[in-house]
Write an enzyme that holds these catalytic residues in place. Structure first.
Site, short mmCIF file in Angstrom:
data_model
loop_
_atom_site.label_atom_id
_atom_site.label_comp_id
_atom_site.label_asym_id
_atom_site.label_seq_id
_atom_site.Cartn_x
_atom_site.Cartn_y
_atom_site.Cartn_z
N HIS A 172 0.67 -1.65 0.15
CA HIS A 172 0.50 0.24 0.40
C HIS A 172 0.94 1.55 0.01
O HIS A 172 1.99 1.12 0.79
CB HIS A 172 -1.30 0.51 0.85
CG HIS A 172 -0.65 0.50 2.24
ND1 HIS A 172 -0.59 1.05 3.31
CD2 HIS A 172 -0.54 -0.89 3.00
CE1 HIS A 172 -0.07 0.96 4.48
NE2 HIS A 172 -0.21 -0.40 4.98
N GLU A 199 -4.76 2.14 2.49
CA GLU A 199 -5.35 1.11 3.33
C GLU A 199 -5.26 1.10 5.18
O GLU A 199 -6.73 0.60 5.69
CB GLU A 199 -3.54 -0.29 3.05
CG GLU A 199 -4.03 -1.16 4.09
CD GLU A 199 -3.28 -2.16 5.56
OE1 GLU A 199 -4.05 -2.14 5.95
OE2 GLU A 199 -3.44 -0.43 6.03
N ASP A 219 3.13 -6.26 3.77
CA ASP A 219 2.83 -5.05 4.42
C ASP A 219 3.03 -5.91 5.91
O ASP A 219 2.47 -5.63 6.73
CB ASP A 219 0.94 -5.09 4.40
CG ASP A 219 0.42 -3.36 5.27
OD1 ASP A 219 1.87 -2.68 5.39
OD2 ASP A 219 -0.41 -3.52 5.70
N HIS A 248 3.21 3.33 12.75
CA HIS A 248 2.13 4.73 13.12
C HIS A 248 2.95 5.29 13.50
O HIS A 248 2.13 5.54 14.66
CB HIS A 248 0.56 3.74 13.69
CG HIS A 248 0.06 2.55 12.65
ND1 HIS A 248 -1.49 1.89 12.82
CD2 HIS A 248 0.57 2.40 11.23
CE1 HIS A 248 -1.58 1.79 11.64
NE2 HIS A 248 -0.28 1.57 10.68
ZN LIG Z 1 0.59 -1.24 6.53
#
Ligand SMILES: [Zn+2]
Length: 457
Positions: free
Chosen positions: A258, A304, A332, A402
């Site tokens: 992604h 995504e 991923d 993240h």
């Molecule tokens: Zn990811």
């Protein structure tokens, strides 16, 4: 008997293996491109200028590599973070303290100043009843290993609604992380249609420990302010690029990643690394003197992270072809050392593929058991598309996932190249072997990222 078996199933042409692996391990192109993507384009949250620049960048690179590349439009949510802050308010026995905090993706904005109440699960939050009214519900947990992510993710995806149902005015959660230097980790949340929409944010694991300690002493008040908001949906695109098959171009081996990322950092590990790997795999396969029998398709999905619009859009746009998608991968899981090839197919798939994976021995990779899924591939499940994955070591994946620490310096060029080489080998094998994998039983789409978004405003 063995010879007869080899005659029927074939095996990997050694000259092709040498070209694919040798080129991917020595070109340095995946690493150079990841540097370009992260340092010159940067964060790529859906709807942002960075995401759009990344789409144009990838299209151009894939065309330069000789793939037949084009864009497939998708509408994506456009959420922006704005200014955000939070603090423990000073009171007798409690020192004032600025929290390391970040809004959960797709959260509504707003501010609150209220007493904090801790919960260890959605059920515990529900059981708080009137004790949570007018307060900030703080979800705490014990994530310590990558496999815990799945155990606690519902606090992030459903926590704000669970807190709102018992009258809370805001929600905080301990970051879903295995490591921290006071960096909060974001990620998508969603709202139940029948619950009030309250702001939700993650705090660093250190700050979660602090709140927990303070709450043992007595009441704690926190003030938080989130400037995030949802704008109208934006136009964006998946990037789709084919190495056209020489005999059966209509049969497709999909290798995806992604292109979008969270906004807090460069998205190097999630998922710039996956993008660089599948682009490199496509490049080295396209450069072979002869294409494999079937088409190898590189797909760079958009959105995504906070909506899955690209994964759903791809499945919808290609519905008529999914029966001829013979296998699909989404890279991923970061760029740790590649450990194993995983497969989800019908019975007999592993024994069919195994003889074709000989070139992976030099990379120390084996055919193993485990999860081969990818969020953007979940909309393919109802069509029974076999899935495969090159699974890297994810020990440190959730240390930076993240968070503001997901930067280019975390990527090891050798591991990135080994992952790219392995993806190229497996994709080529699946596109060249005489037969196709048995298909798994179709599953209903589990829509693990299904989102109820706040209306654009
Ligand atoms: Zn990811």
């Amino acid at each position: 008997m063995l010879l007869a078996l080899l005659f029927v199933t074939g095996n990997f042409p050694p000259d092709v293996a040498q070209k694919l692996v040798g080129e991917a391990l020595t070109s340095g192109i995946a690493y150079a491109r990841l540097e370009e993507l992260t340092d010159t384009i940067g964060p790529r949250l859906s709807g942002s200028a960075g995401a759009e620049a990344a789409v144009q960048w990838a299209l151009k690179k894939l065309q330069q590599d000789g793939l037949a590349a084009h864009l497939e439009p998708v509408k994506v949510p456009h959420w922006v973070r704005g200014e955000e802050s939070g603090e423990v308010l000073p009171s007798p026995g409690v020192a004032g303290y600025r929290l390391a905090l970040t809004a959960l993706g797709n959260s509504v904005g707003g501010s609150a100043s209220a007493e904090v109440v801790e919960a260890r699960s959605l059920a515990e939050a529900a059981s708080l009843g009137a004790a949570a009214r007018g307060k900030i519900v703080f979800f705490n947990h014990t994530m310590s290993a990558p496999e815990d992510y799945g155990k606690f993710i519902e606090m992030r995806t459903r926590g704000p609604s669970a807190a709102a149902r018992v009258g809370a005015v805001a929600m905080l959660m301990r970051s879903l992380a295995t490591g921290s230097l006071r960096s909060p980790h974001t990620g998508m949340t969603s709202y139940d249609p029948d619950a009030p929409r309250i702001p939700g944010a993650a705090i660093s694991t250190e700050d979660a420990d602090l709140l927990h300690r303070l709450l043992r002493r007595g009441p704690v008040r926190v003030r938080l302010s989130l400037g995030c908001r949802m704008l109208p949906d934006a136009d964006s695109a998946n990037v789709v690029a084919d190495v056209r098959g020489r005999e059966k171009p209509e049969e497709v081996v999909l290798i995806g990643a992604h292109l979008d990322s969270w906004d807090l950092a460069q998205g190097a590990n999630d998922d710039g690394a996956g993008v660089a790997m599948v682009m490199e795999a496509g490049r080295v396969i396209a450069a072979l003197p002869q294409h494999p029998r079937r088409t190898v398709r590189v797909v760079l999905f958009m959105n995504e992270e906070n909506g899955l619009a690209g994964g759903k859009g791809y499945a919808a746009a290609h519905q008529g072809e999914l029966g001829r998608h013979v296998a699909a991968l989404e890279a991923d899981s970061g760029a740790g050392p590649p450990l194993a090839v995983r497969l989800r197919s019908g019975d007999g798939g592993s024994s069919m593929l195994a003889p074709w994976l000989a070139p992976l021995a030099s990379l120390g990779i084996e055919l193993g058991e485990g999860d081969a899924s990818g969020a953007d591939l979940s909309p393919l499940d109802p069509s029974g598309v076999p899935l495969f994955a090159v699974h890297p070591d994810v020990t440190h994946y959730f240390d930076i996932h993240h968070s503001a620490a997901d930067t280019f310096d975390k990527i090891d060029p050798g591991n990135l190249a080994r992952n790219a080489a392995a993806i190229a080998v497996v994709a080529y094998a699946l596109a060249e072997m005489p037969g196709t994998l048995p298909r798994p039983a179709p599953k209903p789409s589990h829509d693990k990222q299904e989102v109820t978004r706040p209306a654009a405003h």
